[in-house]
Design an enzyme around this catalytic site. Structure first.
Site, mmCIF file in Angstrom:
data_model
loop_
_atom_site.group_PDB
_atom_site.id
_atom_site.type_symbol
_atom_site.label_atom_id
_atom_site.label_comp_id
_atom_site.label_asym_id
_atom_site.label_seq_id
_atom_site.Cartn_x
_atom_site.Cartn_y
_atom_site.Cartn_z
ATOM 1 N N GLY A 263 29.906 -12.138 20.945
ATOM 2 C CA GLY A 263 31.124 -12.580 20.520
ATOM 3 C C GLY A 263 31.301 -12.365 19.072
ATOM 4 O O GLY A 263 30.324 -11.886 18.366
ATOM 5 N N ARG A 264 32.289 -12.577 18.355
ATOM 6 C CA ARG A 264 32.708 -12.092 17.028
ATOM 7 C C ARG A 264 33.610 -13.308 16.377
ATOM 8 O O ARG A 264 34.442 -13.708 17.142
ATOM 9 C CB ARG A 264 32.880 -10.900 16.671
ATOM 10 C CG ARG A 264 34.365 -10.429 17.157
ATOM 11 C CD ARG A 264 34.759 -9.058 16.869
ATOM 12 N NE ARG A 264 33.800 -8.087 17.134
ATOM 13 C CZ ARG A 264 33.417 -6.657 16.411
ATOM 14 N NH1 ARG A 264 34.287 -6.679 15.586
ATOM 15 N NH2 ARG A 264 32.597 -5.970 16.887
ATOM 16 N N SER A 267 33.039 -15.383 10.559
ATOM 17 C CA SER A 267 31.821 -15.030 9.824
ATOM 18 C C SER A 267 30.911 -14.217 10.171
ATOM 19 O O SER A 267 29.783 -13.921 9.472
ATOM 20 C CB SER A 267 30.917 -16.680 10.074
ATOM 21 O OG SER A 267 30.846 -16.850 11.314
ATOM 22 N N ASP A 376 35.001 -24.845 10.617
ATOM 23 C CA ASP A 376 35.578 -24.188 11.610
ATOM 24 C C ASP A 376 35.338 -24.744 13.117
ATOM 25 O O ASP A 376 34.813 -24.072 13.528
ATOM 26 C CB ASP A 376 34.996 -22.636 11.495
ATOM 27 C CG ASP A 376 35.925 -21.497 12.196
ATOM 28 O OD1 ASP A 376 37.184 -22.035 12.827
ATOM 29 O OD2 ASP A 376 35.637 -20.719 12.488
#
Length: 549
Positions: A263-264, A267, A376
């Protein structure tokens, strides 16, 4: 460690054969939280006593740990026909729904009056007004020199007078000086006597000697290794490698040259890897501008944070421009894949995820040695283990990004659109309440089963748009006000086909709505959210109300 939570040292009197307290950690028994039970107050005037506030009576006169119970129906507190009874020089420790400064007594009272969860509020005037709105009356404490009063919410029908608790005739919850009775009187004799410091010095000296011996033996085994079994050496290696520094080449090899992406986000990018025959997640961080020393100092602090609802960090890498973190790998990946997809969570799992996530954030906000704001909170940053227990990822990453000014205020916007609190856009100081807002969005999405950070067109105006979150909150509030018997069922994810706890759903919806209030002072703390969710955690009945025709 005695039954009341206080740590004491007992010494044997050889001449009498009796035991006496020669030292205790808390000299004032009322400082032991909860010693008088729920709703009760520990009063320290001439000697410590337990007493009940106006409108309450003791549960069990022989056991003050059982606390006090209300003489009235507590559901009446949700009506407007209530009043507040002032108890001077008194407070209930913890369980603050809100902490507000610079307000008047009247404003503080109104905050409690307008919150169905509020049972009372504490107000103190020290240059400016400090208001603490309470969701529970626990750990009561009263002392003549305490500079505040507690105001307890009771129905107007309850007859009360201004209490004088410092002259109340109540059972004692401890004795004066350092002599609390514990155990059988035939075994211990606790007459008041002067503390004998020689015992304290002897105890400290003996403890220091044992600690020194342990250090010496540990050094011998670690560095000399004379005849140490292989299993013991493996254990030492495992303990010492719980948080370690990896080289870039090690992580490049472990991830097969960063081949499999998990995943991305803003950050960085997360890759799957194998280190020492253990699956790990390796995150390559972006936009980290600190020097190596600053980065190492921050990452060492984050590495010490440990909680069952936080993703465990195994280590890090800091070589030239490379900044990476090594996390534990979780089989069920992130929460978004189990809410918005076809393989969705059942209700019991959703409630457990909401409670576990709240516990993790409460730990970061209230229990960490160093204050941590996540910045976040979103479904993608809540991972699930094999038992679908939640673990918050990416906590502390805001600390690793450059701060362009003194103090703890962030100068650059962080987070994900739709989960960001309004104060980011308004350029207000950032506090832990930004995490509370993000958590509110997440639990409302879990209830509804869809994204609420999208934009929708209002039915009455094809040209006017509002966020799905605003639309959901507005509709939910309207249905609550109408009091329809099936309003909860119409709000909860239809894929559950009515298989959910109606009471738990109401708690989650109301908590979520309070968490996404535009004014941050109206949002609860994560500690109070945990308390609210715990109150109906054990409810197992699945209520399926009749659908309205």
């Amino acid at each position: 460690m005695d039954h009341d939570g206080n740590l004491r040292v007992y010494s044997l009197n050889n001449s009498t054969g009796l035991w006496a307290i020669t030292w205790q950690a808390l000299q004032q028994p009322c400082n032991v939280k909860g010693v008088c039970g729920k709703n009760a107050i520990c009063v320290y005037a001439q000697e410590p006593k337990c007493t009940c506030p106006p409108g309450f009576e003791v549960n069990d006169p022989s056991d003050w740990n059982s606390g006090c119970k209300a003489k009235f129906d507590q559901t009446l507190l949700n009506s407007r026909r209530v009043k507040f009874v002032e108890i001077p020089h008194t407070d209930y420790y913890g369980f603050d729904l809100n902490t507000t400064t610079g307000v008047t007594l009247e404003a503080c009272r109104d905050m409690c009056l307008n919150d169905f969860r509020c049972q009372g509020f504490s107000y103190r005037l020290l240059g400016q007004g400090f208001c603490f709105v309470k969701s529970a009356l626990l750990n009561g404490y009263a002392s003549p020199d305490f500079p505040a009063s507690i105001y307890i919410k009771v129905p107007v029908s309850v007859e009360t007078s201004k209490p004088d608790i410092f002259h109340a005739s109540s059972l004692t919850c401890g004795s004066s000086e350092a002599d609390i009775i514990v155990g059988s009187p035939s075994m211990y004799d606790f007459n008041s006597r002067r503390v004998r410091w020689v015992y304290i010095y002897s105890f400290v000296a003996a403890f220091g000697a044992v600690e020194l011996m342990v250090i010496i033996l540990g050094w011998w085994f670690l560095f000399r290794k004379h005849g140490v079994p292989a299993s013991v050496e493996a254990g030492y290696r495992m303990i010492s490698s719980q948080f370690r520094r990896y080289s870039y080449s090690e992580l490049k090899k472990a991830t097969n040259n960063f081949k499999e992406e998990l995943g991305r986000g803003g950050s960085g990018i997360v890759y799957r890897g194998i280190l020492s025959n253990r699956l790990v997640a390796v995150k390559r961080l972006g936009d980290i501008f600190q020097t190596q020393d600053e980065y190492f100092a921050e990452i060492s602090t984050i590495g010490k944070i440990n909680h069952m609802n936080l993703v465990r960090i195994w280590g890090f890498c800091s070589e030239k421009r490379h900044r990476m973190l090594v996390y534990e790998y979780l089989d069920n990946l992130s929460l978004d894949k189990h809410i918005f997809g076809s393989n969705f969570l059942e209700w019991k799992q959703r409630y457990a995820v909401a409670l576990g996530t709240a516990k993790g954030l409460a730990y970061l906000h209230h229990e960490c040695l160093e204050w941590v704001i996540h910045c976040d909170v979103k479904p993608e940053n809540i991972l699930l283990d094999t038992e679908f227990q939640p673990k918050i990822a990416d906590f502390g990453l805001a600390k690793l990004s450059q701060r362009e000014g003194p103090g703890s205020e962030f100068t650059r916007i962080r987070g994900t659109k739709g989960y960001m609190a309004p104060e980011w856009a308004l350029n207000h100081p950032i506090t832990a309440k930004v995490d509370v807002y993000g958590f509110g969005v997440v639990i409302l999405e879990m209830v509804r089963g869809i994204r609420l950070c999208n934009w929708v067109v209002e039915e009455d105006d094809d040209d006017k748009q509002e966020s799905a979150l605003t639309n959901f909150v507005r509709n939910a509030r309207e249905k609550m006000e109408r009091g329809s018997s099936s309003w909860v069922e119409s709000v909860v994810d239809l894929r559950l086909e009515g298989n959910f706890s109606r009471n738990q759903a109401m708690i989650l919806i109301r908590t979520g709505i309070s968490c996404v209030e535009e004014a941050r002072n109206k949002r609860p703390t994560m500690a109070s959210v945990v308390q609210t969710l715990l109150e109906c955690e054990d409810e197992t009945e699945i209520q399926v109300p009749d659908r309205e025709l």
